[in-house]
Enzyme design. Structure first.
Site, PDB file in Angstrom:
ATOM      1  NE  ARG A   1      27.095 -39.183 -15.560  1.00  0.00           N
ATOM      2  CZ  ARG A   1      26.805 -40.273 -16.264  1.00  0.00           C
ATOM      3  NH1 ARG A   1      27.482 -40.517 -17.383  1.00  0.00           N
ATOM      4  NH2 ARG A   1      25.874 -41.105 -15.877  1.00  0.00           N
TER       5      ARG A   1
ATOM      6  CG  ASN B   1      28.820 -37.015 -11.565  1.00  0.00           C
ATOM      7  OD1 ASN B   1      28.940 -38.159 -11.162  1.00  0.00           O
ATOM      8  ND2 ASN B   1      27.645 -36.452 -11.785  1.00  0.00           N
TER       9      ASN B   1
ATOM     10  CB  THR C   1      19.413 -39.948 -22.013  1.00  0.00           C
ATOM     11  OG1 THR C   1      20.817 -39.891 -22.183  1.00  0.00           O
ATOM     12  CG2 THR C   1      19.097 -40.189 -20.552  1.00  0.00           C
TER      13      THR C   1
ATOM     14  CE  LYS D   1      22.225 -38.981 -14.713  1.00  0.00           C
ATOM     15  NZ  LYS D   1      21.580 -38.072 -13.748  1.00  0.00           N
TER      16      LYS D   1
ATOM     17  CB  CYS E   1      -2.594 -35.988 -46.982  1.00  0.00           C
ATOM     18  SG  CYS E   1      -3.215 -37.072 -45.674  1.00  0.00           S
TER      19      CYS E   1
END
Length: 539
Positions: A43, A73, A138, A141, A449
């Site tokens: 890519r 790609n 991400t 992109k 807890c």
């Protein structure tokens, strides 16, 4: 010639911009192949044609040494120039039918899909495989304005592939800690289809040790596939553990295991880091000491990073969500160092703020055990049966709590502990029911807890037991070694049995005296008392 059959298990998408300082691209690539990468997509978004062709040519040359196919790609011209196995295209690239005409019938074509409609078109156009994403957020992109699919959305798309022969990989925000959650949580709800692999960029490319990173990813994917293969033909059955020892279905055996973990705690004194609710911090530290472990309440991101190799387990209780960055680092490092990670999502269904923070944390790391009351477990399971009233649950509870914890354990690839008047614990296959406990637990702050704290203590003990004895309850598709189901049972059983003993004391007059007596009884509790009082059922 027929199209090449690809292994999509660990699908590396290159990205030279993610390389760490001083790391050569070709060096990193070869190390990743040595670690177990099965497919490489080149890519290059910013390279001119000549540079792209040269990078692709040298990449293929290295990959050929390891018999690993290369895809390109988007750029059909680069694919044709270099002679790679095929191409991967997006929704706005060359239309798939035209791409097929240009590259011929024998080359592989993969297509990115973001929803059910795009998947249907990919099937109609005879894509060889689809790339499903983005699963999580991400940096590779720009997905602004688009919803991340998550494991659930990925599973909905996988449903459409049944019987089509189209393969599927997921992409977007995938790394070692959340990989088990993705693999198990994306099993399609109707057809039980699973991913053929995962596409990863930064988790390998940005690593200083890409061989190790690729190897760890490959280990998880291969183990998941083995587990699914072992279950083939058993309709409706799923187990997070490859094989269940029949002895684990015997109550006496379980209680003996709990007794053994109690002794290990006393002998080994594991360090338990607890990023926990400020309201209960002192009590949590005291119950940790009472059962033989050693507490530390570190929250600073740098501090928890350095501490992680030394701890026995990590508890993240986000009751007061003040240290989210510390929680992210602590959880991630617990995964990296293969230490049990216990998550207590306090009041997760009460506000959108809590739901959003829980989703962010669960996308960043993978919990070993999730503990919560009916409202909290219901929120994670997206159930409407139980409502949240602050930190408490409102209503009569689940009609079938065993089914709820079993389903959520499968979805989250974690042990689920549902606390209440009766406690339920599941790994997605087995369900244990514990009926011990005192009504005073409902009258003191932080009893849930503290239960999470004890689960963390016994999870550390279980890991120690495994490392010492190489016990047979390893789940090698998960991040942690040891029988974490029994660890969760031990934490609940010890806490609830001690609460019964405390409530029976003549000096206990109400919640205030009960709180002190509870710590005393945890300290004085013996395996013999646990054996005598245990009310455990295997459902």
């Amino acid at each position: 010639m027929p199209r090449r059959q690809l292994d999509y298990s660990v699908y590396l998408v290159t990205g030279r911009e993610f390389l760490p300082a001083g790391k050569d691209y070709y060096e990193s690539l070869e190390e990743s192949l040595q670690g177990g990468v099965t497919l490489v997509q080149v890519r290059e978004k910013n390279a001119d044609t000549g540079e792209f062709i040269e990078v692709a040519r040298r990449t293929k040359q290295i990959c050929d040494k390891y018999n690993v196919p290369v895809l390109i790609n988007d750029r059909i011209d680069v694919h044709l120039a270099v002679g790679t196995a095929g191409i991967h295209i997006g929704q706005t690239d060359c239309p798939l039918p035209l791409a097929r005409t240009l590259i011929g019938p024998d080359a592989i074509i993969g297509l990115s899909v973001r929803n059910v409609d795009e998947c249907k078109r990919a099937i109609e156009q005879s894509a060889d495989y689809i790339g499903i994403g983005s699963v999580w957020h991400t940096s590779s992109k720009d997905i602004k304005g688009r919803r991340c699919l998550g494991p659930d959305g990925t599973g909905e798309i996988l449903d459409l592939l049944d019987g089509t022969g189209v393969k599927a990989v997921a992409i977007g925000g995938i790394h070692l800690p959340n990989l088990p959650q993705l693999l198990h949580g994306s099993i399609s709800p109707k057809t039980s289809n699973t991913l053929d692999g995962v596409a990863v960029i930064s988790d390998i490319v940005a690593s200083q040790r890409p061989r190790e990173s690729a190897s760890q990813l490959r280990e998880i994917v291969d183990s998941f596939k083995r587990a699914r293969l072992n279950l083939k033909g058993q309709k409706g059955v799923f187990s997070i553990i490859d094989a269940v020892d029949q002895a684990a279905l015997d109550k006496e055996y379980l209680v003996k295991k709990v007794e053994g973990l109690m002794r290990i705690l006393e002998q080994e004194t594991p360090l338990i880091n607890q990023l926990t609710n400020k309201v209960v911090m002192n009590d949590s530290a005291n119950v940790t000491l009472a059962v033989g472990a050693s507490p530390i309440m570190s929250t600073n991101p740098r501090d928890v990073y350095d501490l992680s190799p030394a701890i026995g387990a990590c508890l993240i209780n986000f009751g007061t969500i003040d240290d989210k960055e510390g929680m992210k680092v602590a959880g991630r490092q617990a995964n990296v160092n293969r230490k049990p990670l216990i998550f207590d999502p306090v009041a997760v269904g009460a506000t959108s703020f809590r739901r959003e923070n829980a989703a962010e944390l669960l996308a960043h790391w993978q919990p070993t055990i999730i503990k919560g009351n009916a409202a909290e477990i219901g929120a994670l399971a997206e159930s409407t049966e139980v409502a949240s009233r602050g930190v408490d649950a409102a209503g009569s509870g689940f009609k079938d709590p065993a089914a709820v914890v079993k389903a959520l354990a499968r979805k989250r690839a974690a042990i689920i502990v549902l606390t209440g008047p009766t406690d339920y614990i599941s790994d997605g296959d087995r369900v244990y029911k514990v009926s011990n406990g005192s009504h005073f637990l409902e009258k003191i702050t932080g009893s849930g807890c503290q239960a999470g704290t004890l689960i963390a203590c016994f999870a550390a003990a279980s890991r120690i037991s495994y490392l010492q004895n190489n016990e047979p309850f390893e789940d090698d598709s998960q991040l942690v070694q040891g029988d974490m189901l029994v660890a969760a049972l031990a934490g609940i059983l010890v806490y609830t049995v001690a609460s019964e003993a405390a409530a029976e004391r003549s000096d206990v007059k109400g919640p205030g005296t009960f709180r002190s007596a509870l710590i005393d009884e945890l300290y004085n509790l013996t395996p013999e008392v646990v054996r005598h009082r245990a009310k455990v059922e295997i459902l």
